[in-house]
Design a protein around this motif. Structure first.
Motif, PDB file in Angstrom:
ATOM      1  N   ASN A  77      37.287  43.564  33.355  1.00  0.00           N
ATOM      2  CA  ASN A  77      38.611  44.173  33.260  1.00  0.00           C
ATOM      3  C   ASN A  77      39.660  43.076  33.372  1.00  0.00           C
ATOM      4  O   ASN A  77      39.339  41.896  33.438  1.00  0.00           O
ATOM      5  N   GLU A  78      40.928  43.468  33.390  1.00  0.00           N
ATOM      6  CA  GLU A  78      41.998  42.488  33.398  1.00  0.00           C
ATOM      7  C   GLU A  78      42.131  41.759  34.738  1.00  0.00           C
ATOM      8  O   GLU A  78      42.895  40.803  34.840  1.00  0.00           O
ATOM      9  N   ASN A  79      41.422  42.204  35.772  1.00  0.00           N
ATOM     10  CA  ASN A  79      41.595  41.646  37.111  1.00  0.00           C
ATOM     11  C   ASN A  79      40.567  40.590  37.481  1.00  0.00           C
ATOM     12  O   ASN A  79      40.784  39.832  38.426  1.00  0.00           O
ATOM     13  N   LEU A  80      39.453  40.534  36.784  1.00  0.00           N
ATOM     14  CA  LEU A  80      38.341  39.676  37.187  1.00  0.00           C
ATOM     15  C   LEU A  80      38.215  38.469  36.267  1.00  0.00           C
ATOM     16  O   LEU A  80      38.278  38.590  35.048  1.00  0.00           O
ATOM     17  N   GLU A  81      38.007  37.308  36.887  1.00  0.00           N
ATOM     18  CA  GLU A  81      37.863  36.063  36.137  1.00  0.00           C
ATOM     19  C   GLU A  81      36.744  35.221  36.747  1.00  0.00           C
ATOM     20  O   GLU A  81      36.678  35.054  37.966  1.00  0.00           O
ATOM     21  N   LEU A  82      35.872  34.686  35.903  1.00  0.00           N
ATOM     22  CA  LEU A  82      34.841  33.747  36.338  1.00  0.00           C
ATOM     23  C   LEU A  82      35.356  32.329  36.124  1.00  0.00           C
ATOM     24  O   LEU A  82      35.970  32.034  35.100  1.00  0.00           O
ATOM     25  N   ILE A  83      35.088  31.451  37.098  1.00  0.00           N
ATOM     26  CA  ILE A  83      35.637  30.095  37.067  1.00  0.00           C
ATOM     27  C   ILE A  83      34.541  29.085  37.397  1.00  0.00           C
ATOM     28  O   ILE A  83      33.783  29.259  38.353  1.00  0.00           O
ATOM     29  N   THR A 109      32.499  23.574  41.645  1.00  0.00           N
ATOM     30  CA  THR A 109      32.716  24.875  42.266  1.00  0.00           C
ATOM     31  C   THR A 109      32.557  25.958  41.212  1.00  0.00           C
ATOM     32  O   THR A 109      33.151  25.880  40.131  1.00  0.00           O
ATOM     33  N   ILE A 110      31.732  26.960  41.522  1.00  0.00           N
ATOM     34  CA  ILE A 110      31.487  28.066  40.608  1.00  0.00           C
ATOM     35  C   ILE A 110      31.717  29.359  41.375  1.00  0.00           C
ATOM     36  O   ILE A 110      31.136  29.580  42.439  1.00  0.00           O
ATOM     37  N   GLY A 111      32.604  30.209  40.856  1.00  0.00           N
ATOM     38  CA  GLY A 111      32.911  31.433  41.583  1.00  0.00           C
ATOM     39  C   GLY A 111      33.676  32.431  40.735  1.00  0.00           C
ATOM     40  O   GLY A 111      33.732  32.329  39.505  1.00  0.00           O
ATOM     41  N   ALA A 112      34.291  33.402  41.414  1.00  0.00           N
ATOM     42  CA  ALA A 112      35.020  34.469  40.737  1.00  0.00           C
ATOM     43  C   ALA A 112      36.316  34.760  41.482  1.00  0.00           C
ATOM     44  O   ALA A 112      36.386  34.675  42.707  1.00  0.00           O
ATOM     45  N   LYS A 113      37.340  35.099  40.712  1.00  0.00           N
ATOM     46  CA  LYS A 113      38.645  35.473  41.258  1.00  0.00           C
ATOM     47  C   LYS A 113      38.943  36.917  40.876  1.00  0.00           C
ATOM     48  O   LYS A 113      38.703  37.331  39.733  1.00  0.00           O
ATOM     49  N   TYR A 114      39.486  37.687  41.844  1.00  0.00           N
ATOM     50  CA  TYR A 114      39.796  39.087  41.562  1.00  0.00           C
ATOM     51  C   TYR A 114      41.208  39.407  42.026  1.00  0.00           C
ATOM     52  O   TYR A 114      41.594  39.091  43.163  1.00  0.00           O
ATOM     53  N   LEU A 115      41.990  40.018  41.156  1.00  0.00           N
ATOM     54  CA  LEU A 115      43.361  40.409  41.464  1.00  0.00           C
ATOM     55  C   LEU A 115      43.343  41.712  42.256  1.00  0.00           C
ATOM     56  O   LEU A 115      42.981  42.769  41.736  1.00  0.00           O
ATOM     57  N   SER A 148      45.454  37.753  45.025  1.00  0.00           N
ATOM     58  CA  SER A 148      44.067  37.663  44.548  1.00  0.00           C
ATOM     59  C   SER A 148      43.197  36.995  45.609  1.00  0.00           C
ATOM     60  O   SER A 148      43.711  36.337  46.520  1.00  0.00           O
ATOM     61  N   VAL A 149      41.888  37.173  45.454  1.00  0.00           N
ATOM     62  CA  VAL A 149      40.928  36.460  46.297  1.00  0.00           C
ATOM     63  C   VAL A 149      39.948  35.713  45.399  1.00  0.00           C
ATOM     64  O   VAL A 149      39.645  36.160  44.288  1.00  0.00           O
ATOM     65  N   PHE A 150      39.494  34.570  45.890  1.00  0.00           N
ATOM     66  CA  PHE A 150      38.485  33.784  45.180  1.00  0.00           C
ATOM     67  C   PHE A 150      37.347  33.489  46.145  1.00  0.00           C
ATOM     68  O   PHE A 150      37.572  33.113  47.301  1.00  0.00           O
ATOM     69  N   VAL A 151      36.112  33.654  45.668  1.00  0.00           N
ATOM     70  CA  VAL A 151      34.927  33.302  46.439  1.00  0.00           C
ATOM     71  C   VAL A 151      33.977  32.556  45.515  1.00  0.00           C
ATOM     72  O   VAL A 151      33.740  32.989  44.377  1.00  0.00           O
ATOM     73  N   GLY A 152      33.462  31.420  45.989  1.00  0.00           N
ATOM     74  CA  GLY A 152      32.559  30.649  45.149  1.00  0.00           C
ATOM     75  C   GLY A 152      31.635  29.758  45.930  1.00  0.00           C
ATOM     76  O   GLY A 152      31.738  29.619  47.160  1.00  0.00           O
ATOM     77  N   MET A 165      27.312  16.329  55.474  1.00  0.00           N
ATOM     78  CA  MET A 165      27.895  17.581  54.983  1.00  0.00           C
ATOM     79  C   MET A 165      26.895  18.294  54.078  1.00  0.00           C
ATOM     80  O   MET A 165      26.217  17.656  53.269  1.00  0.00           O
ATOM     81  N   PRO A 166      26.775  19.620  54.200  1.00  0.00           N
ATOM     82  CA  PRO A 166      25.839  20.367  53.343  1.00  0.00           C
ATOM     83  C   PRO A 166      26.139  20.152  51.865  1.00  0.00           C
ATOM     84  O   PRO A 166      27.304  20.095  51.457  1.00  0.00           O
ATOM     85  N   ALA A 167      25.086  20.011  51.083  1.00  0.00           N
ATOM     86  CA  ALA A 167      25.260  19.794  49.645  1.00  0.00           C
ATOM     87  C   ALA A 167      25.835  21.020  48.953  1.00  0.00           C
ATOM     88  O   ALA A 167      26.493  20.906  47.916  1.00  0.00           O
ATOM     89  N   ALA A 168      25.591  22.213  49.509  1.00  0.00           N
ATOM     90  CA  ALA A 168      26.111  23.453  48.948  1.00  0.00           C
ATOM     91  C   ALA A 168      26.717  24.282  50.070  1.00  0.00           C
ATOM     92  O   ALA A 168      26.156  24.374  51.167  1.00  0.00           O
ATOM     93  N   SER A 169      27.861  24.868  49.804  1.00  0.00           N
ATOM     94  CA  SER A 169      28.534  25.662  50.827  1.00  0.00           C
ATOM     95  C   SER A 169      29.394  26.729  50.160  1.00  0.00           C
ATOM     96  O   SER A 169      29.523  26.778  48.941  1.00  0.00           O
ATOM     97  N   ILE A 170      30.005  27.568  50.993  1.00  0.00           N
ATOM     98  CA  ILE A 170      30.845  28.662  50.501  1.00  0.00           C
ATOM     99  C   ILE A 170      32.311  28.268  50.595  1.00  0.00           C
ATOM    100  O   ILE A 170      32.759  27.723  51.598  1.00  0.00           O
ATOM    101  N   LYS A 171      33.045  28.531  49.517  1.00  0.00           N
ATOM    102  CA  LYS A 171      34.478  28.284  49.483  1.00  0.00           C
ATOM    103  C   LYS A 171      35.206  29.592  49.208  1.00  0.00           C
ATOM    104  O   LYS A 171      34.798  30.365  48.342  1.00  0.00           O
ATOM    105  N   GLY A 172      36.260  29.861  49.967  1.00  0.00           N
ATOM    106  CA  GLY A 172      37.038  31.075  49.784  1.00  0.00           C
ATOM    107  C   GLY A 172      38.518  30.766  49.706  1.00  0.00           C
ATOM    108  O   GLY A 172      38.983  29.719  50.166  1.00  0.00           O
ATOM    109  N   MET A 173      39.278  31.690  49.108  1.00  0.00           N
ATOM    110  CA  MET A 173      40.694  31.437  48.919  1.00  0.00           C
ATOM    111  C   MET A 173      41.460  32.758  48.820  1.00  0.00           C
ATOM    112  O   MET A 173      40.985  33.720  48.217  1.00  0.00           O
TER     113      MET A 173
END
Length: 294
Positions: A77-83, A109-115, A148-152, A165-173
């Motif tokens: 939909n118009e609110n969701l974006e993959l990044i 960084t690979i994640g999704a943003k939602y309005l 919006s929120v972003f999680v990746g 530092m961990p090679a993979a971790s969670i990033k939020g925004m």
């Protein structure tokens, strides 16, 4: 000189609210992420090439050449974006006339943003036919931000980060975007990195003010800062506080060029950086149809 440079740099590209905009809606050349998606079925590529100098003293410094690529795709939909965001660095490190060269992916960084909220959705700006003055009043709705929120997933190279530092971790925004006037917009990002790791959890922010002179030219000014603590050792805030500024030029509605520069306020190291870039989107939405649909 550094402080005068910071003042001089007080110059995001201008972003129009809504989803599918007439002109390309890009995050470049700032590092903040806007609240709105590129729209369902739109593929957008934002890339840049830059240089950075990290100077600890006259005998110890790093010269870096970096490239970054951000891929954005609107889905569902118009609110969701993959990044997907990739950063590559080639570094020449000099320590008392001894040089050490290394290169590789800095992080991805690979994640999704939602309005979550858009104050202009389903809003109709009605004209008061009885009062010219009422129509000219400032619309306070402009100060209500889109949210919006972003999680990746964030993947970091130990060449450029703390070795433990961990090679993979969670990033939020959490992302907010306000259109203060037809020309002026303000974007904020509140960031958490290594969210699941107590030893390396970091908090940051990016604040971007942008002004569009006309349909083609715009400028931005930005401040970014982080509060980091690695295994109990606090990193001074001033070493992670950077000011940036730059220009954008809209070649046509689907292509934008940009140039930007910046400096840090810390001395360990002193940071000076510059970048040029380009943003492009496909002009037609990609629609995935059911193969069994007649």
């Amino acid at each position: 000189m550094k402080h005068s440079l910071i003042i001089t740099l007080f110059l995001i590209c201008f972003q129009s609210y809504g989803q599918y905009t007439t002109e390309i809606n890009t995050n470049r050349p700032s590092l903040s992420m806007g609240a709105y998606s590129v729209s369902k079925g739109i593929i957008q590529i934002e890339t840049g090439l830059g240089m950075q100098k990290d100077s600890y003293d006259s005998e110890t410094y790093n010269d870096r050449i970096g490239a970054d690529v951000q891929l954005r795709f609107g889905v569902m939909n118009e609110n969701l974006e993959l990044i997907a965001d990739f950063k590559y660095d080639a570094t020449n490190q000099t320590v008392y006339a001894t040089e050490n060269k290394f290169s590789g992916f800095r992080n991805a960084t690979i994640g999704a943003k939602y309005l979550l909220y858009d104050s202009y959705k389903n809003y109709v700006d009605k004209v008061n036919v009885l009062s010219w003055r009422a129509n000219q009043r400032y619309k306070w709705r402009r100060l209500v931000p889109a949210v919006s929120v972003f999680v990746g997933a964030d993947f970091k190279s130990d060449k450029y980060w703390h070795p433990n530092m961990p090679a993979a971790s969670i990033k939020g925004m959490i992302i907010t975007q306000q259109h203060i006037s037809n020309h002026l917009s303000f974007v904020t990002n509140l960031i958490i990195e290594n969210a699941e790791n107590d030893d390396f959890r970091s908090y940051g922010y990016i604040a971007t003010l942008s002004y569009g002179f006309n349909q083609r030219w715009s400028v931005f000014a930005e401040n970014q800062g982080y509060f980091r603590e690695y295994e109990g050792e606090k990193i001074p805030f001033k070493d992670d506080c950077i000011f940036r500024a730059g220009f954008t030029f809209l070649v046509h509605r689907n292509l934008q060029l940009d140039i930007s520069g910046g400096t840090g306020i810390g001395d360990n190291p002193q940071k000076y950086l510059g970048q040029i870039g380009v943003s492009w989107r496909n002009h037609k939405k990609i629609i995935f149809k059911d193969p069994y649909e007649l």
